[in-house]
Scaffold this motif. Structure first.
Motif, PDB file in Angstrom:
ATOM      1  N   LYS A 144      36.652  32.907  34.696  1.00 19.88           N
ATOM      2  CA  LYS A 144      36.091  33.701  36.316  1.00 19.88           C
ATOM      3  C   LYS A 144      35.723  32.127  36.912  1.00 19.88           C
ATOM      4  N   GLU A 149      41.343  30.951  40.593  1.00 20.92           N
ATOM      5  CA  GLU A 149      42.675  31.263  41.064  1.00 20.92           C
ATOM      6  C   GLU A 149      43.304  31.907  39.959  1.00 20.92           C
ATOM      7  N   LYS A 152      42.095  35.578  39.486  1.00 22.68           N
ATOM      8  CA  LYS A 152      42.553  36.460  40.412  1.00 22.68           C
ATOM      9  C   LYS A 152      43.955  37.057  40.149  1.00 22.68           C
TER      10      LYS A 152
END
Length: 464
Positions: A144, A149, A152
């Protein structure tokens, strides 16, 4: 020709990847083994070759489905723990299968523990010693903050057994034996995910929890076999004992690590126990298993080399040294209370024998007896951490030391009030993985004869 009903079990270790077919009596009717060359991640750290593993699963299944003599009724998986596969919406892995030994950034570790109550408090709540990447939840936390990116894009973070199951079923689940094993994810005091998991947005990346003994249909049309959701290997190896023995017991599983598992100790871990490398596993029915460990098998390997070199012997000789109670008595007379004394906290990590002068022993057999006595003293100190305060009457030992007569006899001497058994069973992890889903594939009752036991009584005068 009538086909033999079987269950297919993938048992994936760090070194060997095995496929077994068991018949309804839990006899191995087929076995295949593979080893893969490791690859490296983007930081050059060694890691599992995930693509090789994926292809091997499909190739192996294709091979056994072609064999006309077997009817595959179910498939299940057990693998080493602390390893996540991160999949996207399409089910494709997003990155390498990071090694749980990968060094963890010190600053990020400080940030995590400072945010969530400090190392001592947090470790007690999650029954997880501070182990860096070996706490698999910390791998997600790192993802995280270091790769937002990529984070996500994660649909699900699946522990390795559940990823292998997903390959065959197309359904993603989390399993309590993987989630509950020193991951930092599970709050043992609340019986649920720890609060940080939701606060950090990790919970939505974890697939729904399903019972460890549940199955789902195969993803491929026209196939009627059931697919288990997979198990953590340490928890799987305990299942045959839980199935066969209903009175309280402790299992000492011996290999590189000597791990004592007590499924009948539900007391919360103390700070002192955590500092001495105690942790909790979760057994397949969702109950905590208190465990302690020390590096016994590794230490045996090192000290046997030292003894063999000093006395100009072959290390293979020490696989079959007979137990000699007179040697133990002599060692006790010469060294007094030092022999058989309770190991201190430091001795759980450090071998007493490593400090001994080999020139003081009259023979290599005498030196080896002293070494095993020192080792069993460590073993007892480790085992006592999870045995204390429980009404356990039986201790089972499996793995390498169960075949060591000196170790087994000395352990019996340390525990004259308990029944000590050397237990042997071919492929305990794979058998446990099959037993977990027994009712979904096997028409016979649960077996009660798959573990061979050899009883060790105190038969000598050594005063330990």
């Amino acid at each position: 020709m009538q086909k033999i009903p079987v269950v297919a079990i993938f048992d994936v270790g760090k070194t060997n990847k095995k496929l077994f077919l068991f018949d309804e009596s839990y006899k191995i009717v087929y076995e295949k083994s593979a080893r893969f060359i490791e690859t490296v991640d983007e930081d050059g750290e060694p890691c599992e070759n995930l693509e090789s593993l994926r292809l091997s699963v499909f190739d192996s299944l294709r091979d056994v489905f072609r064999r006309q003599e077997y009817e595959i009724r179910a498939i299940n998986f057990s693998t080493y723990g602390a390893s996540f596969v991160y999949i996207d919406e399409e089910g494709r892995p997003l990155c390498p299968l990071y090694n749980y030994l990968k060094p963890y950034p010190e600053e990020l570790k400080k940030q995590f523990y400072n945010t969530y109550g400090g190392e001592e408090k947090f470790s007690k709540e999650t029954a997880s010693p501070v182990l860096g990447s070996l706490n698999s939840g910390m791998q997600l936390y790192r993802m995280k903050y270091e790769k937002p990116e990529l984070f996500k894009q994660i649909k699900y973070a699946l522990h390795l057994p559940q990823y292998l199951s997903y390959l065959i079923s197309g359904e993603a689940y989390s399993d309590i034996t993987s989630i509950g094993c020193h991951t930092n994810l599970w709050d043992f005091s609340k019986g649920d995910y720890h609060e940080w998991v939701a606060k950090e947005g990790i919970l939505e990346k974890l697939a729904p929890l399903a019972p460890s003994d549940s199955v789902v249909p195969a993803a491929f049309p026209g196939n009627s076999y059931a697919v288990g959701i997979g198990l953590h290997d340490s928890s799987a190896a305990l299942i045959p004992y839980l199935v066969n023995f209903h009175e309280s017991f402790v299992l000492i599983s011996t290999g590189t690590w000597c791990i004592t598992l007590n499924p009948f100790n539900s007391t919360p871990l103390t700070e002192a126990e955590l500092q001495q490398d105690c942790l909790c596993y979760m057994q397949y029915k969702g109950k905590p298993v208190k465990a302690s460990r020390f590096f016994g098998g590794y230490e045996h390997e090192q000290q046997v080399k030292r003894i063999a070199a000093h006395f100009n012997q072959n290390t293979a000789r020490y696989k079959t040294v007979a137990f000699d109670p007179e040697v133990i008595c002599k060692l006790q007379r010469e060294q007094g209370s030092m022999v058989g004394a309770k190991a201190s906290k430091n001795q759980l990590q450090e071998s007493v024998f490593a400090q001994r002068n080999l020139a003081s022993f009259s023979s290599d057999v005498e030196a080896y007896h002293q070494f095993i006595l020192d080792l069993v003293t460590q073993q007892v100190a480790s085992t006592q951490l999870v045995l204390e305060g429980t009404d356990v009457k039986r201790i089972f030992v499996d793995g390498g030391f169960s075949k060591n007569a000196i170790y087994m006899n000395l352990l019996a001497s340390f525990y004259p009030d308990k029944e000590i058994f050397a237990a042997s069973m071919a492929q305990a992890t794979a058998v446990g993985t099959a037993l977990a889903i027994h009712r979904h594939w096997n028409s016979k009752p649960m077996p009660n004869d798959i573990i061979e036991l050899k009883y060790y009584a105190v038969t000598h005068d050594a005063n330990i």
